[in-house]
Design an enzyme around this catalytic site. Sequence first.
Site, PDB file in Angstrom:
ATOM      1  N   ARG A  94       0.847  -1.193   0.000  1.00 33.81           N
ATOM      2  CA  ARG A  94       0.000   0.000   0.000  1.00 33.81           C
ATOM      3  C   ARG A  94       0.881   1.242   0.000  1.00 33.81           C
ATOM      4  NH1 ARG A  94      -2.707   2.929   4.876  1.00 33.81           N
ATOM      5  NH2 ARG A  94      -3.826   4.497   3.692  1.00 33.81           N
ATOM      6  N   HIS A 138      -3.008  10.833   0.861  1.00 31.27           N
ATOM      7  CA  HIS A 138      -2.440  10.633   2.193  1.00 31.27           C
ATOM      8  C   HIS A 138      -1.808  11.963   2.621  1.00 31.27           C
ATOM      9  CE1 HIS A 138      -0.953   7.277   5.062  1.00 31.27           C
ATOM     10  NE2 HIS A 138      -0.669   8.428   5.645  1.00 31.27           N
ATOM     11  N   GLU A 183      -7.305   8.396   6.564  1.00 31.24           N
ATOM     12  CA  GLU A 183      -7.608   9.062   7.835  1.00 31.24           C
ATOM     13  C   GLU A 183      -8.122  10.496   7.660  1.00 31.24           C
ATOM     14  OE1 GLU A 183      -4.433   8.735  10.680  1.00 31.24           O
ATOM     15  OE2 GLU A 183      -4.428   6.545  10.612  1.00 31.24           O
ATOM     16  N   ASN A 311      -7.196   1.727  10.110  1.00 27.85           N
ATOM     17  CA  ASN A 311      -5.879   1.925  10.709  1.00 27.85           C
ATOM     18  C   ASN A 311      -6.064   1.858  12.220  1.00 27.85           C
ATOM     19  OD1 ASN A 311      -5.196   2.544   8.084  1.00 27.85           O
ATOM     20  ND2 ASN A 311      -4.713   4.697   8.470  1.00 27.85           N
ATOM     21  N   TYR A 313      -3.961   1.630  16.033  1.00 31.15           N
ATOM     22  CA  TYR A 313      -2.708   1.638  16.810  1.00 31.15           C
ATOM     23  C   TYR A 313      -2.923   1.463  18.304  1.00 31.15           C
ATOM     24  CZ  TYR A 313      -0.426   3.189  12.569  1.00 31.15           C
ATOM     25  OH  TYR A 313       0.054   3.246  11.289  1.00 31.15           O
ATOM     26  N   GLU A 381      -3.432  -0.141   8.348  1.00 35.04           N
ATOM     27  CA  GLU A 381      -2.209   0.228   9.077  1.00 35.04           C
ATOM     28  C   GLU A 381      -2.272  -0.353  10.477  1.00 35.04           C
ATOM     29  OE1 GLU A 381      -1.240   4.413   9.339  1.00 35.04           O
ATOM     30  OE2 GLU A 381      -1.757   4.738   7.232  1.00 35.04           O
TER      31      GLU A 381
END
Length: 479
Positions: A94, A138, A183, A311, A313, A381
């Site tokens: 990606r 992005h 995002e 994504n 985290y 991600e």
Amino acid sequence: MSASETDRSLSPDVSVSGGLPVFPRGFFFGAATASYQIEGGAGEDGRGPSIWDTYCRRPGRITGGASGDVACDHYHRWPEDIALMKDLGLDTYRFSIAWPRIQPTGTGPANTPGLDFYDRLVDALLDAGITPAATLYHWDLPQALEDTGGWRVRSTVDAFTDYTRIVAERLGDRVGRWFTLNEPFCTAFVGHAIGRHAPGTREGTPALAAAHHLLLAHGHAARILKDTTRGDVGIALNPDRLLPATHDPADLAACARAETLHNTIWLDPLLAHRYPTTETDTWGPLIQDPTWRHDGDLDIITTPLDFLGINYYRPITIAHTPHQDPDPTTRTATDIRATETWQDGVRHTAMDWPVVPSSLTDLLTDLKHRYPTLPPIVITENGSAEHGDTPGPDGRIHDTDRITYLHTHLTALTHAINNGIDIRGYYAWSLMDNFEWAHGYTKRFGLIHIDYTTQTRTPKDSYHWYHHLITHHHNTHTP
Ligand code: FCB
């Protein structure tokens, strides 16, 4: 939601074989990057300036005064990088396309050398047996578009639509997976309200207008990509797992407002053809007269997705706080009477982010519960920045904390799959160390170490571990 979540990702019910999590046949493994974070070549082949070029030149904004001017020099070293991807065994890669390489001022005819770069990249990936997965946006908006209002104005939606057509026409026969935006939460709110990302402003209603225009731009792009290309089409969001600091009703209410800001403002229009019913509680006067929303917009935004990119985290802990700015006419869109902190009692990464893999399972399970029409999920991600990520005396990078992070999160993903959620693949963030936005080069997320002085690439232990996982997966499913 619960006040604290414990790490149960390595509990005995995990599907483990040879110590590794097991994924269904057809599940794909990739790694991700973004143009401004890795390419460098800032002034080459007609690339125009982006808002990040401008932002990086503002004193005090980026740690160490860094910029993406050179970054990992991927613009020149991409053949070496693809060779490393091939050795790693990636099924898919990606990357993002820099809009200012394609249209240096954001509108007008295509800049052929810019398109040629991605054309070569896509062909080389296919030659290496790696499925190209392209993100159209992005975060590197052409500066000229910012100068005419950026995402705050509807004309930028038209510009993005035009840009999408150009890219689709050139690469649409070969890109396997499309991500319209990465995002949009960060673009709208970190960029226009918190002001920690480009364009670095602190605004109220214009930030909310930006959120809407991003969704609309996504919808138009998704339609073009679906109509004119061979790839699957989705968007990469960062829905957050939000945990109230206590069960106090004030903290629960703050958490509900944060849900609107982080999650439902995106997910409700995309998946349920509605604006969140909680938006007035969250923004009050800032959203009283949303003139930026036009009839018919929701129909475009709700264009069916082939997959939803997520994504993930870390979870965020939310507590009630008074408004920072009592005056609604100058208040920013993130000033919603909620503070964000990191959970204690678990390991924290070099970003200070708490490591809570079970939050990934809970996030996905909760999303399925809230949106019964949830499309198939792709994790777009996931990864960690770690301390001491430099070669030791043996020349190797023993990043065991990163391996544990990846292992436990991939295991948490198998829990979600076992809970019946359709998850198709996983992209590790990131293929290589890179320019980590406001942190400059001080945070390393890569499976591959970059020496920024010599541009030497050194695979870390996590790269070898990921290779082992991918190989194991394919061997498991070989008849
Ligand atoms: C995400 C961004 C990505 C990278 C990681 C660490 O928010 O999409 O570019 O910076 O965080």
